[in-house]
Write a protein that holds these residues in place. Sequence first.
Motif, PDB file in Angstrom:
ATOM      1  N   ILE A  39     -29.054  56.473 -36.913  1.00  0.00           N
ATOM      2  CA  ILE A  39     -29.090  55.862 -38.058  1.00  0.00           C
ATOM      3  C   ILE A  39     -28.003  56.090 -39.097  1.00  0.00           C
ATOM      4  N   PRO A  40     -27.287  57.415 -39.095  1.00  0.00           N
ATOM      5  CA  PRO A  40     -26.413  57.486 -40.212  1.00  0.00           C
ATOM      6  C   PRO A  40     -25.213  56.903 -39.299  1.00  0.00           C
ATOM      7  N   LYS A  41     -25.021  56.722 -38.082  1.00  0.00           N
ATOM      8  CA  LYS A  41     -23.993  56.110 -37.516  1.00  0.00           C
ATOM      9  C   LYS A  41     -24.011  54.607 -37.675  1.00  0.00           C
ATOM     10  N   ILE A  42     -25.313  54.091 -37.873  1.00  0.00           N
ATOM     11  CA  ILE A  42     -25.003  52.599 -38.175  1.00  0.00           C
ATOM     12  C   ILE A  42     -24.787  52.641 -39.495  1.00  0.00           C
ATOM     13  N   ARG A  93     -23.590  41.112 -36.431  1.00  0.00           N
ATOM     14  CA  ARG A  93     -24.654  40.646 -37.463  1.00  0.00           C
ATOM     15  C   ARG A  93     -25.603  41.458 -37.363  1.00  0.00           C
ATOM     16  N   THR A  94     -26.319  41.841 -36.399  1.00  0.00           N
ATOM     17  CA  THR A  94     -27.410  43.010 -36.155  1.00  0.00           C
ATOM     18  C   THR A  94     -27.243  44.127 -37.070  1.00  0.00           C
ATOM     19  N   LEU A  95     -25.741  44.700 -36.635  1.00  0.00           N
ATOM     20  CA  LEU A  95     -25.486  46.041 -37.357  1.00  0.00           C
ATOM     21  C   LEU A  95     -25.437  45.858 -38.799  1.00  0.00           C
ATOM     22  N   SER A  96     -24.869  44.580 -39.371  1.00  0.00           N
ATOM     23  CA  SER A  96     -24.506  44.347 -40.751  1.00  0.00           C
ATOM     24  C   SER A  96     -26.190  44.182 -41.430  1.00  0.00           C
ATOM     25  N   THR A  97     -27.058  43.500 -40.716  1.00  0.00           N
ATOM     26  CA  THR A  97     -28.391  43.433 -41.356  1.00  0.00           C
ATOM     27  C   THR A  97     -28.944  44.988 -41.371  1.00  0.00           C
ATOM     28  N   LEU A  98     -28.895  45.720 -40.417  1.00  0.00           N
ATOM     29  CA  LEU A  98     -29.509  47.156 -40.381  1.00  0.00           C
ATOM     30  C   LEU A  98     -28.766  47.964 -41.711  1.00  0.00           C
ATOM     31  N   GLN A  99     -27.388  47.693 -41.657  1.00  0.00           N
ATOM     32  CA  GLN A  99     -26.876  48.549 -42.706  1.00  0.00           C
ATOM     33  C   GLN A  99     -27.405  47.941 -44.064  1.00  0.00           C
ATOM     34  N   GLN A 100     -27.693  46.826 -44.376  1.00  0.00           N
ATOM     35  CA  GLN A 100     -28.135  46.469 -45.507  1.00  0.00           C
ATOM     36  C   GLN A 100     -29.633  46.734 -46.019  1.00  0.00           C
ATOM     37  N   LYS A 101     -30.338  46.794 -44.698  1.00  0.00           N
ATOM     38  CA  LYS A 101     -31.682  47.454 -44.715  1.00  0.00           C
ATOM     39  C   LYS A 101     -31.616  48.642 -45.477  1.00  0.00           C
ATOM     40  N   ILE A 102     -30.635  49.761 -44.466  1.00  0.00           N
ATOM     41  CA  ILE A 102     -30.530  51.208 -44.934  1.00  0.00           C
ATOM     42  C   ILE A 102     -30.140  51.405 -46.308  1.00  0.00           C
TER      43      ILE A 102
END
Length: 237
Positions: free
Chosen positions: A156-159, A125-134
Amino acid sequence: MSTDFLQPNLEDLQQDVISLLKKIEELMYRASNLLISDPSGKKYAGFQKEVVDAKKNVEDLELVMAIVAPMKAGKSTIINAIVGQDILPSRASAMTTLPTEIILRSDKAQPVLVLKPNTISCLKRTLSTLQQKIKTNGLNQAVTKMAKYPHLTSLIPKIQDGFSIQSEIGGLEGIKQTLTDLNDIVRVCTVLEPLIDPLNQEYFDVPCIYTPFWKATDAGQSKFLGNLVIVDTPGPN
Ligand SMILES: Nc1nc2c(ncn2[C@@H]2O[C@H](COP(=O)(O)OP(=O)(O)OP(=O)(O)O)[C@@H](O)[C@H]2O)c(=O)[nH]1
Ligand SMILES: [Mg+2]
């Protein structure tokens, strides 16, 4: 004069504590059922889970020792020294964000990192929140915001591309790399999405490393020595 009577019988004491915890567990279960339509019902369900975990600790005679100190005090390094293996990531800049349990077991031949399903879903969930933010604000803005942590900008690109998170990871290098990535994802989250605390979720089980440890060969003596669990903690800044 004999002082045997002053020595507690460990087995009896253990059974007494287990039966007391069973009674408390029952009470919490009843309270959570009675209050099922009330917001406090959830709280009692949480207490029940804590009591079940505590009962398991007493059944396994688990001694839990938390290592607590300010950031960069050398907590992870000293745990590696106690365990005799370079298993926890440590570095000159802030590292540990996820509390991690190291469970020393004489029946283990190789270390293994175990992530429970709720831990994985929480991190995903944390990863997808960060992906959305990026995706919304762009890669450049994310990298700029991470300027205080230049060693994390390559993450960041890995996330953005996505991580696969497995439930069991073996081998020292694999464990260390996975823990480095997971700890860093949590740190990136505190910078890019400071209002979200990835660990402030119901029933977040911390990552556990099961690792071999010596045990006294005297079976009679060691029968009731139990297991040592060391908890690495994030240091307050
Ligand atoms: N000189 C010296 N360096 C140490 C010692 N213990 C740890 N270090 C170094 O100090 C740095 C921080 O060590 P860590 O073990 O990551 O510290 P920590 O308390 O776990 O840090 P956080 O997880 O970020 O809170 C690393 O570069 C270690 O190599 C020590 O006894 N002497
Ligand atoms: Mg640390």
